[in-house]
Design a protein around this motif. Sequence first.
Motif, short mmCIF file in Angstrom:
data_model
loop_
_atom_site.label_atom_id
_atom_site.label_comp_id
_atom_site.label_asym_id
_atom_site.label_seq_id
_atom_site.Cartn_x
_atom_site.Cartn_y
_atom_site.Cartn_z
N ASN A 130 0.97 -1.36 -0.05
CA ASN A 130 0.00 -0.06 0.03
C ASN A 130 0.88 1.29 -0.07
N GLN A 131 0.44 2.32 -0.62
CA GLN A 131 1.01 3.54 -0.68
C GLN A 131 -0.14 4.75 -0.40
N LYS A 132 0.01 5.84 0.27
CA LYS A 132 -0.79 6.90 0.44
C LYS A 132 -0.10 8.17 0.15
N ALA A 133 -0.93 9.21 -0.49
CA ALA A 133 -0.15 10.49 -0.64
C ALA A 133 -1.54 11.38 -0.52
N TYR A 134 -0.86 12.67 0.07
CA TYR A 134 -1.70 13.93 0.23
C TYR A 134 -1.08 15.12 -0.51
N GLY A 135 -1.82 15.65 -1.29
CA GLY A 135 -1.28 16.82 -1.98
C GLY A 135 -2.21 18.17 -2.22
N ALA A 136 -1.53 19.12 -2.27
CA ALA A 136 -2.12 20.35 -2.48
C ALA A 136 -1.80 21.44 -3.49
N TYR A 137 -2.43 22.09 -4.33
CA TYR A 137 -1.90 22.96 -5.39
C TYR A 137 -2.41 24.51 -5.10
N VAL A 138 -1.87 25.35 -5.81
CA VAL A 138 -2.19 26.58 -6.08
C VAL A 138 -1.99 27.19 -7.32
N GLY A 139 -2.69 27.86 -8.16
CA GLY A 139 -2.22 28.43 -9.49
C GLY A 139 -2.78 29.65 -9.61
N LEU A 140 -2.13 30.48 -10.40
CA LEU A 140 -2.54 31.94 -10.78
C LEU A 140 -2.48 31.94 -12.46
N GLU A 141 -3.23 32.55 -13.07
CA GLU A 141 -3.49 32.68 -14.54
C GLU A 141 -3.93 34.09 -14.78
N THR A 142 -3.26 34.95 -15.65
CA THR A 142 -4.16 36.17 -16.09
C THR A 142 -3.43 36.81 -17.34
N ASP A 143 -4.14 37.60 -18.00
CA ASP A 143 -3.40 38.47 -18.99
C ASP A 143 -2.89 39.72 -18.54
N LEU A 144 -1.72 39.90 -18.20
CA LEU A 144 -1.16 41.25 -17.75
C LEU A 144 -1.23 42.42 -18.54
N THR A 145 -1.35 42.08 -19.97
CA THR A 145 -1.85 43.35 -21.00
C THR A 145 -2.44 42.43 -22.02
N GLU A 146 -2.89 43.12 -23.04
CA GLU A 146 -3.53 42.56 -24.08
C GLU A 146 -2.73 41.54 -24.75
N ALA A 147 -1.51 41.68 -24.49
CA ALA A 147 -0.47 40.95 -25.45
C ALA A 147 0.21 39.91 -24.58
N LEU A 148 0.01 39.96 -23.30
CA LEU A 148 1.08 39.16 -22.33
C LEU A 148 0.02 38.33 -21.34
N THR A 149 0.51 37.12 -21.76
CA THR A 149 -0.59 36.00 -20.83
C THR A 149 0.64 35.43 -20.02
N VAL A 150 0.19 35.33 -18.70
CA VAL A 150 1.25 34.63 -17.83
C VAL A 150 0.33 33.55 -16.66
N GLY A 151 1.26 32.57 -16.39
CA GLY A 151 0.74 31.51 -15.49
C GLY A 151 1.68 30.96 -14.51
N ALA A 152 1.35 30.62 -13.24
CA ALA A 152 2.22 29.77 -12.37
C ALA A 152 1.36 28.95 -11.64
N ALA A 153 2.07 28.00 -11.05
CA ALA A 153 1.29 26.93 -10.17
C ALA A 153 2.41 26.09 -9.31
N GLY A 154 2.11 25.91 -8.13
CA GLY A 154 2.80 25.14 -7.17
C GLY A 154 2.27 23.99 -6.32
N ARG A 155 2.98 23.14 -6.33
CA ARG A 155 2.20 21.80 -5.53
C ARG A 155 3.32 21.26 -4.62
N TYR A 156 2.54 20.72 -3.68
CA TYR A 156 3.20 20.04 -2.40
C TYR A 156 2.44 18.86 -2.55
N GLU A 157 3.33 17.41 -2.37
CA GLU A 157 2.70 16.33 -1.97
C GLU A 157 3.48 15.48 -0.92
N HIS A 158 2.86 14.68 -0.17
CA HIS A 158 3.48 13.98 0.83
C HIS A 158 3.09 12.43 0.72
#
Length: 898
Positions: A547-575
């Motif tokens: 058997n193996q068990k895991a717990y995880g959580a993540y958070v992410g951000l996405e947007t258009d900073l300008t009409e031309a620039l789209t950005v995104g970031a995500a982070g995750r932790y698992e145990h």
Amino acid sequence: MIRHMTSTVALAFSLVAAQAAQAAQGEGITTSEAVPSAPQADVPQDTSASAGTAATVQPETDIVVLGTRRTDRTLTNSPSPVDVISAAELTTQPATNMVDQLKNIVPSFYAGQNTISDASTFVRSPSLRGLAGDQVLVMLNGKRYNRSALVQVYGGSDTGLGRGAQGPDISAIPSLAIGSLQVLREGATAQYGSDAIAGVLNYGLRENQGLELVGRAGQFYAGDGESYQIAGNAGVKGDWGFINVTGEYTDDGQTSRGRTRPSAANFAQNFPDLASQLPNYPLPAQIWGSSPIHGFKAVYNSAINVTETSKLYVFANYAESKGNQSFNYRASVSSTATDTTGVVRNQGANGAFNNTFFLTPCPASSATCPTGGFVRDGNTFRFANLYPAGFTPRFVGETQQVYGVLGYKGTAGAFSYDVSGTLARNKLSLSMYSSANFSFGPDTQTSFDFGELIQKETNFNADFTYAADLGLAAPLTISAGAEYREETYAQTAGDLQSYAAGPYAVAQQLYTQTAPGVYSFSGTTAAQGVGASGYAGTSPETAGRFNQKAYGAYVGLETDLTEALTVGAAGRYEHYNTFGDAWVGKVNALYKFAEAFKIRGSVGTGFHAPSPGQSNVSIVTTSFNNGVAFQSGTYPTNTAVAQYYGATPLTPEKSTNYGLGFILEPVSGMTITVDGYQINLRNRIGLTSPFIVSAADLAAQPALLPVGVDGQVQYFTNGFRTRTRGIDVVGTWRTQLSEALLNFSIAYNYNETKVTDYDERVVSTAQLIDAENLAPKHRVVFNGNWSLGNLSFNVRENYYSSFTSAQDYGQTDGVANQVFGGKFTTDLELSYTFAEHVTLSVGAQNFTDEHPDRLAPTSTVQIYPLTGGTSDGQVYPRNGGPFGFNGGFYYTRLRVKY
């Protein structure tokens, strides 16, 4: 070669484009008017356009749901490279197996044919971008799909790039159930968790209303491998929600592309009255080809609207299949054959046929014939009594897949939520007939049950997003979620004789009667191998649940900073309860210089957690080296055998992914994407090169008895590092020529893997060569589709560059000494729709009947003029190369749709 081919296709592409544009102008229509949304005659109408395919003319509105939590991403404004493969492209493939369907469509997707490769024939392990199948995350409707029960432990190039992997068995998914398949071509562990190193496959299930029935029949040009498929899809839909159900039955026959062994040919010539008792007669005694397999697959997909903004959804997948594989031939008599160099070589009988089993035990209380000894007299048994012409074991694998998801999702203004639970089980039952356990002598069984391999998974997910209006060019999409995952791997015990050592596992002490009641020692017989010949079942000592068990959580951000620039970031932790913590992250961006030109890039880290199966699998198989049989054992790292050879616990694989590319839309209806990538993978999990067991090893570690002297031992280890670099080019163009609709696409992948560091004690030179050269470095898929009214025609041209197979055909020092050349293959299909609802299609896959290069004589490969093949009957590389060695396949398909 590849440069010339690409240039030629590009030139043809440009010429057709120019002619079509002139025709469109001549009709007085705009270019955009020349690409209406009209389905091809032989495709479901709810399909979407395909990157790298040319199934349907569609407007540029393909919504991307993979690699993002936003709801407004499309193929042309996604910061991540995503291919959307239509249902049409999947369902019009003549292959019944999803592995082969993707191999024909996605250039960086690789899978061997797997002829005689133990259980790896029943559950094939594919590769994406040169990485193993469990380094690719597979999802249904955005939910993680479970692993198969098989850990790929078979050695050689058959498993190749997937050796050691425990990935999902996507062959359990019926293609008719799919609305579209989205392929994310970059790492996404920060967003989706373990395994998403090479990319993600997300199968979106159909939700449409209607009825569709499909029947297909075909066979290979050689006259074998008859293939039948019957599938149906039915759906109802209303204000209350929808229900959609798919069922599919397939039956694929056996193919044979080898020659009989020289030993079998000699037997038929020397013993004509017994020739008909040769295995598989009149076919080769040992079959090199696709194994016969049949099975059933089903998918259920539904959603019930609870409120105007929320729904309860349920979807499930059930599948079962049964395959029957030819193993290696065991000759009953020895003979000789001359190879192409003029050398006469022995074609030895299996050792068990050379042994006589004496059945008269020493009399009780004999002073000269001790207890446990046997009298050398006429009361004997030889395995030739059971199998006069030798035998070829038939290995049977039965798979069962059960997968279900229950969830609730909805929106409340700018807030959305999705809470779900998944239960899944994959089971592989293994058995064999036409075999023997030599150590039981005359009391041997001929059929064996080896036990079951079982993978169970439980997932609970909670995903939330909120679109916050901060005055930027687009709302800031904030995503967060948590996951609980539990995996259980189990092996059940097989029949006693499938694994056990019988009375003849030790040498017989023989005595000859020299006078009434007086005996003298007269020698010993050979000890016989334990377990069924060909494969050893699971013993109660190695059976168990892990058997193996895991717990995880993540958070992410996405947007258009300008009409031309789209950005995104995500982070995750698992145990993980087995090895501890993992932290990963990812950032990506897209910049629009103009509507017709955008650039995108990403950087991320990832990991693959070792599965309970990889940490605990235990299995013993029979392998052959130049016709000589030996036992090969795979042992868990925590066992005495593995630790005797230096095993340590497994740790997670870790990766760093880089991507950079651009999107070009030079004219309306045409899209070109170019994406380069690099994947640095550390602590890669694989199987060690084999350790040869000596008599001293056996004496020091008695647990080696099932393998025996001259047997081989391997175990899982974090043994090497790799760097994978490549480029994907995808071009699509959709237009109209007079009244005909035209779709063109070209997809090119260059992929190169380098082993940058490795442990010389556990990784062989041949393994390194295969890691870098087993899959072709260049792959091109060009599609063209023409449709007019009820008639349509599709052509696909494929190019595969050269490859090697060092583990199977390398020299003794591990150097590969045959390069199998690049090949072109052509697929054609013609369809006509009549009575509005019925479409008849005829087609050919590999129309020109191409095969990989034949095996050439080398220092380690001998070809025999007597049969035209090797000592074990091979003609082509055993793994089939990138497109298989079965040759051309023709088929007809009837589709009825309402």
